[in-house]
Design a protein around this motif. Structure first.
Motif, PDB file in Angstrom:
ATOM      1  N   GLU A   1       0.705  -1.255  -0.071  1.00 39.13           N
ATOM      2  CA  GLU A   1      -0.060   0.085  -0.055  1.00 39.13           C
ATOM      3  C   GLU A   1       0.854   1.202   0.043  1.00 39.13           C
ATOM      4  O   GLU A   1       0.471   2.187  -0.727  1.00 39.13           O
ATOM      5  CB  GLU A   1      -1.014  -0.045   1.279  1.00 39.13           C
ATOM      6  CG  GLU A   1      -2.235  -1.102   1.311  1.00 39.13           C
ATOM      7  CD  GLU A   1      -2.740  -1.077   2.477  1.00 39.13           C
ATOM      8  OE1 GLU A   1      -4.144  -1.145   2.545  1.00 39.13           O
ATOM      9  OE2 GLU A   1      -1.981  -1.048   3.696  1.00 39.13           O
ATOM     10  N   PHE A   2       2.058   1.209   0.780  1.00 42.21           N
ATOM     11  CA  PHE A   2       2.697   2.366   0.899  1.00 42.21           C
ATOM     12  C   PHE A   2       3.502   2.543  -0.556  1.00 42.21           C
ATOM     13  O   PHE A   2       3.613   3.658  -1.112  1.00 42.21           O
ATOM     14  CB  PHE A   2       3.719   2.055   2.009  1.00 42.21           C
ATOM     15  CG  PHE A   2       4.755   3.373   1.991  1.00 42.21           C
ATOM     16  CD1 PHE A   2       4.390   4.447   2.592  1.00 42.21           C
ATOM     17  CD2 PHE A   2       6.120   3.186   1.374  1.00 42.21           C
ATOM     18  CE1 PHE A   2       5.415   5.555   2.372  1.00 42.21           C
ATOM     19  CE2 PHE A   2       6.882   4.414   1.366  1.00 42.21           C
ATOM     20  CZ  PHE A   2       6.458   5.363   2.068  1.00 42.21           C
ATOM     21  N   ASP A   3       3.800   1.693  -1.164  1.00 36.54           N
ATOM     22  CA  ASP A   3       4.682   1.696  -2.358  1.00 36.54           C
ATOM     23  C   ASP A   3       3.651   2.200  -3.536  1.00 36.54           C
ATOM     24  O   ASP A   3       4.006   3.145  -4.125  1.00 36.54           O
ATOM     25  CB  ASP A   3       4.981   0.550  -2.895  1.00 36.54           C
ATOM     26  CG  ASP A   3       6.464  -0.138  -2.246  1.00 36.54           C
ATOM     27  OD1 ASP A   3       6.918   0.401  -1.575  1.00 36.54           O
ATOM     28  OD2 ASP A   3       6.741  -1.259  -2.252  1.00 36.54           O
ATOM     29  N   ARG A   4       2.360   1.759  -3.495  1.00 42.39           N
ATOM     30  CA  ARG A   4       1.360   2.200  -4.480  1.00 42.39           C
ATOM     31  C   ARG A   4       1.166   3.788  -4.231  1.00 42.39           C
ATOM     32  O   ARG A   4       1.187   4.623  -5.090  1.00 42.39           O
ATOM     33  CB  ARG A   4       0.218   1.446  -4.272  1.00 42.39           C
ATOM     34  CG  ARG A   4      -1.097   1.898  -5.253  1.00 42.39           C
ATOM     35  CD  ARG A   4      -2.181   1.091  -5.236  1.00 42.39           C
ATOM     36  NE  ARG A   4      -2.313   0.291  -3.878  1.00 42.39           N
ATOM     37  CZ  ARG A   4      -3.417   0.223  -3.310  1.00 42.39           C
ATOM     38  NH1 ARG A   4      -4.303   1.003  -3.722  1.00 42.39           N
ATOM     39  NH2 ARG A   4      -3.385  -0.244  -2.060  1.00 42.39           N
ATOM     40  N   PHE A   5       0.925   4.295  -2.837  1.00 45.77           N
ATOM     41  CA  PHE A   5       0.688   5.507  -2.335  1.00 45.77           C
ATOM     42  C   PHE A   5       2.131   6.555  -2.946  1.00 45.77           C
ATOM     43  O   PHE A   5       1.758   7.564  -3.598  1.00 45.77           O
ATOM     44  CB  PHE A   5       0.647   5.591  -1.090  1.00 45.77           C
ATOM     45  CG  PHE A   5       0.915   7.037  -0.606  1.00 45.77           C
ATOM     46  CD1 PHE A   5      -0.036   8.051  -0.581  1.00 45.77           C
ATOM     47  CD2 PHE A   5       1.986   7.218   0.155  1.00 45.77           C
ATOM     48  CE1 PHE A   5       0.445   9.256  -0.244  1.00 45.77           C
ATOM     49  CE2 PHE A   5       2.451   8.820   0.655  1.00 45.77           C
ATOM     50  CZ  PHE A   5       1.334   9.682   0.403  1.00 45.77           C
ATOM     51  N   TRP A   6       3.275   5.798  -2.750  1.00 46.29           N
ATOM     52  CA  TRP A   6       4.481   6.653  -3.072  1.00 46.29           C
ATOM     53  C   TRP A   6       4.466   6.772  -4.554  1.00 46.29           C
ATOM     54  O   TRP A   6       4.968   7.964  -5.083  1.00 46.29           O
ATOM     55  CB  TRP A   6       5.850   5.893  -2.388  1.00 46.29           C
ATOM     56  CG  TRP A   6       7.003   6.635  -2.567  1.00 46.29           C
ATOM     57  CD1 TRP A   6       7.882   6.317  -3.087  1.00 46.29           C
ATOM     58  CD2 TRP A   6       7.340   7.890  -1.847  1.00 46.29           C
ATOM     59  NE1 TRP A   6       8.990   7.387  -3.150  1.00 46.29           N
ATOM     60  CE2 TRP A   6       8.487   8.262  -2.539  1.00 46.29           C
ATOM     61  CE3 TRP A   6       6.466   8.730  -0.922  1.00 46.29           C
ATOM     62  CZ2 TRP A   6       9.025   9.471  -1.894  1.00 46.29           C
ATOM     63  CZ3 TRP A   6       7.340  10.008  -0.555  1.00 46.29           C
ATOM     64  CH2 TRP A   6       8.534  10.269  -1.050  1.00 46.29           C
ATOM     65  N   ASN A   7       4.362   5.859  -5.143  1.00 46.27           N
ATOM     66  CA  ASN A   7       4.458   5.798  -6.670  1.00 46.27           C
ATOM     67  C   ASN A   7       3.514   6.831  -7.309  1.00 46.27           C
ATOM     68  O   ASN A   7       3.922   7.470  -7.893  1.00 46.27           O
ATOM     69  CB  ASN A   7       4.376   4.495  -7.496  1.00 46.27           C
ATOM     70  CG  ASN A   7       5.453   3.540  -7.219  1.00 46.27           C
ATOM     71  OD1 ASN A   7       6.507   3.960  -7.107  1.00 46.27           O
ATOM     72  ND2 ASN A   7       5.205   2.183  -7.370  1.00 46.27           N
TER      73      ASN A   7
ATOM     74  N   GLU B   1       2.361  12.095  -9.537  1.00 49.11           N
ATOM     75  CA  GLU B   1       1.750  13.595  -9.483  1.00 49.11           C
ATOM     76  C   GLU B   1       2.968  14.721  -9.293  1.00 49.11           C
ATOM     77  O   GLU B   1       2.638  15.689  -9.874  1.00 49.11           O
ATOM     78  CB  GLU B   1       0.928  13.503  -8.335  1.00 49.11           C
ATOM     79  CG  GLU B   1      -0.007  14.881  -8.245  1.00 49.11           C
ATOM     80  CD  GLU B   1      -1.053  14.852  -7.172  1.00 49.11           C
ATOM     81  OE1 GLU B   1      -1.307  16.056  -6.534  1.00 49.11           O
ATOM     82  OE2 GLU B   1      -1.362  13.698  -6.676  1.00 49.11           O
ATOM     83  N   PHE B   2       3.881  14.524  -8.477  1.00 48.55           N
ATOM     84  CA  PHE B   2       4.888  15.455  -8.589  1.00 48.55           C
ATOM     85  C   PHE B   2       5.643  15.621  -9.549  1.00 48.55           C
ATOM     86  O   PHE B   2       5.855  16.755 -10.182  1.00 48.55           O
ATOM     87  CB  PHE B   2       6.229  14.740  -7.342  1.00 48.55           C
ATOM     88  CG  PHE B   2       6.926  15.994  -7.255  1.00 48.55           C
ATOM     89  CD1 PHE B   2       6.885  17.064  -6.497  1.00 48.55           C
ATOM     90  CD2 PHE B   2       8.331  15.626  -7.730  1.00 48.55           C
ATOM     91  CE1 PHE B   2       7.912  17.980  -6.303  1.00 48.55           C
ATOM     92  CE2 PHE B   2       9.243  16.536  -7.691  1.00 48.55           C
ATOM     93  CZ  PHE B   2       9.280  17.511  -6.929  1.00 48.55           C
ATOM     94  N   GLU B   3       5.855  14.472 -10.442  1.00 45.51           N
ATOM     95  CA  GLU B   3       6.496  14.914 -11.892  1.00 45.51           C
ATOM     96  C   GLU B   3       5.578  15.506 -12.713  1.00 45.51           C
ATOM     97  O   GLU B   3       6.254  16.238 -13.478  1.00 45.51           O
ATOM     98  CB  GLU B   3       6.853  13.470 -12.473  1.00 45.51           C
ATOM     99  CG  GLU B   3       7.678  13.443 -13.784  1.00 45.51           C
ATOM    100  CD  GLU B   3       7.962  11.981 -14.082  1.00 45.51           C
ATOM    101  OE1 GLU B   3       8.146  11.875 -15.432  1.00 45.51           O
ATOM    102  OE2 GLU B   3       8.314  11.008 -13.492  1.00 45.51           O
ATOM    103  N   ILE B   4       4.341  15.267 -12.840  1.00 50.56           N
ATOM    104  CA  ILE B   4       3.278  16.032 -13.616  1.00 50.56           C
ATOM    105  C   ILE B   4       3.296  17.429 -13.292  1.00 50.56           C
ATOM    106  O   ILE B   4       3.639  18.240 -14.123  1.00 50.56           O
ATOM    107  CB  ILE B   4       1.905  15.507 -13.600  1.00 50.56           C
ATOM    108  CG1 ILE B   4       2.177  13.987 -14.177  1.00 50.56           C
ATOM    109  CG2 ILE B   4       0.944  16.400 -14.401  1.00 50.56           C
ATOM    110  CD1 ILE B   4       0.586  13.210 -13.924  1.00 50.56           C
TER     111      ILE B   4
END
Length: 64
Positions: A7-13, A18-21
């Motif tokens: 779950e954390f990995d999914r959230f982090w990805n 979003e940050f990259e966009i």
């Protein structure tokens, strides 16, 4: 509350995507602003001196 690594990995990805966009959008805005500023600086006779001076300051700020 406990979350799994998955779950954390999914959230982090999702966060990184979003940050990259947003970073790309911001970079595009900077590029467009710099183009406008350079047009003002290259034709100072078309603008008031105060506008040209502000454009020069903005360009310096964008180039940092």
């Amino acid at each position: 509350m406990t979350i799994s690594h998955k779950e954390f990995d999914r959230f982090w990805n999702e966060y990184l995507i979003e940050f990259e966009i947003k970073n790309k959008e911001f970079t595009q805005i900077q590029k467009e602003t710099l183009e406008i500023v350079e047009k003002i600086i290259s034709n100072p006779s078309l603008y008031r001196k105060g506008i040209v001076n502000e454009a020069i300051k903005l360009k310096e700020s964008l180039m940092r």
